[in-house]
Design a protein around this motif. Structure first.
Motif, PDB file in Angstrom:
ATOM      1  N   GLY A  18       0.781  -1.228   0.000  1.00 37.44           N
ATOM      2  CA  GLY A  18       0.000   0.000   0.000  1.00 37.44           C
ATOM      3  C   GLY A  18       0.815   1.282   0.000  1.00 37.44           C
ATOM      4  N   LYS A  19       2.056   1.223  -0.496  1.00 40.88           N
ATOM      5  CA  LYS A  19       2.903   2.427  -0.527  1.00 40.88           C
ATOM      6  C   LYS A  19       2.255   3.557  -1.310  1.00 40.88           C
ATOM      7  N   GLU A 145      -0.459 -10.752  -0.957  1.00 38.90           N
ATOM      8  CA  GLU A 145      -0.640 -11.634  -2.112  1.00 38.90           C
ATOM      9  C   GLU A 145      -2.059 -11.530  -2.664  1.00 38.90           C
ATOM     10  N   ALA A 146      -3.051 -11.495  -1.777  1.00 40.59           N
ATOM     11  CA  ALA A 146      -4.439 -11.367  -2.221  1.00 40.59           C
ATOM     12  C   ALA A 146      -4.651 -10.062  -2.980  1.00 40.59           C
ATOM     13  N   ARG A 147      -4.029  -8.986  -2.515  1.00 43.86           N
ATOM     14  CA  ARG A 147      -4.153  -7.696  -3.204  1.00 43.86           C
ATOM     15  C   ARG A 147      -3.496  -7.756  -4.585  1.00 43.86           C
ATOM     16  N   ALA A 148      -2.303  -8.344  -4.648  1.00 40.05           N
ATOM     17  CA  ALA A 148      -1.580  -8.403  -5.914  1.00 40.05           C
ATOM     18  C   ALA A 148      -2.335  -9.226  -6.947  1.00 40.05           C
ATOM     19  N   LEU A 149      -2.908 -10.324  -6.518  1.00 36.85           N
ATOM     20  CA  LEU A 149      -3.641 -11.187  -7.446  1.00 36.85           C
ATOM     21  C   LEU A 149      -4.982 -10.569  -7.826  1.00 36.85           C
ATOM     22  N   GLY A 150      -5.586  -9.847  -6.869  1.00 38.12           N
ATOM     23  CA  GLY A 150      -6.905  -9.271  -7.133  1.00 38.12           C
ATOM     24  C   GLY A 150      -6.867  -7.975  -7.908  1.00 38.12           C
ATOM     25  N   SER A 151      -6.193  -6.964  -7.373  1.00 36.89           N
ATOM     26  CA  SER A 151      -6.232  -5.644  -8.000  1.00 36.89           C
ATOM     27  C   SER A 151      -5.196  -5.470  -9.102  1.00 36.89           C
ATOM     28  N   ASP A 185      -8.473  -1.622   6.493  1.00 41.05           N
ATOM     29  CA  ASP A 185      -9.153  -0.984   5.364  1.00 41.05           C
ATOM     30  C   ASP A 185      -8.562   0.403   5.105  1.00 41.05           C
ATOM     31  N   PRO A 186      -8.944   1.026   3.979  1.00 40.93           N
ATOM     32  CA  PRO A 186      -8.380   2.340   3.641  1.00 40.93           C
ATOM     33  C   PRO A 186      -8.604   3.403   4.700  1.00 40.93           C
ATOM     34  N   ALA A 192      -3.822   6.406  10.092  1.00 40.79           N
ATOM     35  CA  ALA A 192      -2.406   6.197  10.391  1.00 40.79           C
ATOM     36  C   ALA A 192      -1.540   7.197   9.630  1.00 40.79           C
ATOM     37  N   THR A 193      -1.910   7.481   8.378  1.00 38.31           N
ATOM     38  CA  THR A 193      -1.137   8.418   7.567  1.00 38.31           C
ATOM     39  C   THR A 193      -1.271   9.836   8.111  1.00 38.31           C
TER      40      THR A 193
END
Length: 209
Positions: A18-19, A145-151, A185-186, A192-193
């Motif tokens: 999420g960088k 991994e789920a994010r990379a495969l999904g989005s 979640d976002p 945090a940001t």
């Protein structure tokens, strides 16, 4: 040049942690963001020296029908083995360094207070001493991994190869000044940001930037 020295934040992390979302959040709060991926795309436009060297090194299979680089095909070719990856990095890094230095100089001349540089391989290419603060964004491997495969549409093999080629998450966290855990979640990441941005501004004031 007005003599301003921007406070430089190196933003890195693990694959698909999420960088880029953190970078966007910081930009919304006033940071000037320099994205290494954008620099990498700029230096390999058709007709550039880096484009010609990549074409020669990896062949026509990494060239899309419109003449631009097929980034998916290039990623697959580059991560086929260590030597191929090192060859691509050798071609890319010199051009990226030169363009990044130009952008930093322009930002300093404009009086920019904080620069956030999003660099996936910050530690791997030995840039950690360049920054006033290093922020690592991380999340559990299964979440990434789920994010990379999904989005992103990657295969499990692509994710595993890219993840394995980078410094271990534990080592990145150890070297960081700040760590953002992005397993939620976002909205949680935004909170945090927000806290991170307050820390950056305090540190920038303390450093005299």
């Amino acid at each position: 040049m007005n003599g301003t020295t921007p406070f430089r934040v190196g933003l890195t992390g693990t694959v698909a942690a999420g960088k880029s979302m953190v970078a966007r959040n910081l930009a919304e709060r006033g940071a000037t963001v320099i994205d290494s991926d954008e620099l990498a795309r700029e230096i390999v436009r058709p007709g550039s020296p880096a484009y010609a060297r990549i074409r020669e090194a990896f062949g026509e299979g990494v060239i899309a029908p419109d003449g631009t680089l097929d980034r998916s095909a290039l990623r697959e070719a580059a991560f086929a083995d260590k030597r191929s990856r090192e060859r691509l990095e050798e071609i890319s890094h010199a051009g990226i360094r030169e363009l990044r230095a130009r952008r930093i100089s322009e930002a300093a001349a404009a009086g920019v207070r904080v620069i956030v540089e999003e660099i996936p391989l910050l530690f791997e290419v030995g840039l950690e001493d360049d920054y006033d603060m290093i922020v690592v964004v991380d999340a559990p491997r299964e979440v990434r991994e789920a994010r990379a495969l999904g989005s992103r549409g990657w295969t499990a093999e692509e994710f595993a190869a890219i993840d394995a080629a980078q410094l271990a998450a534990s080592e990145k966290r150890r070297r960081a000044d700040r760590v953002l855990d992005n397993r939620g979640d976002p909205g949680e990441l935004d909170i945090a940001t927000r806290g991170l941005w307050r820390e950056i501004l305090r540190a920038a004031v303390g450093s005299g930037s």
